[in-house]
Design an enzyme around this catalytic site. Structure first.
Site: not given
Ligand code: URA
Length: 239
Positions: A108-110, A194
């Site tokens: 998962l992104d930051y 995104k």
């Protein structure tokens, strides 16, 4: 099957503590496939290599497969370590979970939150992350504006990103929050959700994964960890 270092293999087989095992190897009491072992990091393929201790075969004991779900908060990396000293999902765990050899199966992104799987099992990681197994992943996304019907259709049908077309997705508008959508995809390309929204002109303001396969994040709170039962592992792997 993944390899394990000889020392780890022998400790897990119950032949003694690390120090005792290191000294036994130094004394030439361990043989691998009929040859005296000289180092303790040599890779062993459990079940394939023949290991002997004082001339007696050492039985292979697979270490327990551990699978946990965590609710990743923002500003936490889904890796085990970071050169720049940022906080990782392993750092956020209570002390007793940090030495179990867990690592994230997936990313998962930051700045993303939600359901992340931690395991010590390479096969499970492969099953969860390889595109050919196509596990569904569902995200709640808050965007910068309302999606038009046309945007929604494009995202659902498949859209061209710089790394190729996306597979069909399912999008539902949330009833109780503005500009908030659930999106279900089967792939896990880098920053995929995104990028999909950006390609129809909407920036993602917040992204939370709420489901993988049939396993839901449910009411697990941010920063919390939960060990999965066999039934829950089954749900995770159901497509
Ligand atoms: N898609 C994204 O863009 N980011 C995530 O963290 C997960 C899926």
């Amino acid at each position: 099957m993944e390899s394990v270092p000889l020392l780890k293999y022998l400790v897990e087989a119950g032949l003694g503590a690390r120090r005792q095992v290191v000294s036994a190897i130094k004394q030439g009491r361990v043989a691998v496939n009929g040859k005296v072992a000289t180092g303790y990091t040599m890779p062993i393929f459990p079940g394939l290599d023949a290991i002997a201790f004082d001339g007696k075969p050492v039985k292979f004991k697979p270490s327990e497969m551990l699978v946990f779900m965590v609710h990743k908060p923002v500003d936490v990396l889904s890796t085990t370590r970071d050169e720049r000293g940022r906080k990782t999902v392993i750092d956020m765990l209570p002390e007793r979970y940090r030495s179990l050899g867990l690592y994230p199966a997936g990313r998962l992104d930051y700045d993303s939150t939600g359901l992340l799987i931690l395991t010590n099992d390479g096969n499970l990681t492969y099953r969860l992350t390889h595109p050919r197994f196509e596990h569904e992943k569902e995200y709640m996304v808050t965007t910068s504006g309302k999606l038009s019907e046309d945007d929604k259709n494009k995202l659902e049908k498949g859209i061209l990103l710089e790394d190729g077309m996306t597979y069909p997705a399912v999008i539902r508008e949330a009833r109780d929050a503005a500009y908030t959508y659930s999106i279900t995809i089967h792939e896990g390309r880098h920053r995929q959700v995104k990028r999909m929204f950006l390609s129809v002109g909407h920036e993602v303001k917040a992204l939370k994964r709420i489901r993988i396969g049939r396993l839901e994040l449910g009411d697990l709170e941010e920063g919390q960890i939960k060990k999965l039962s066999q039934a829950e592992i089954g749900k995770l792997l159901r497509r």
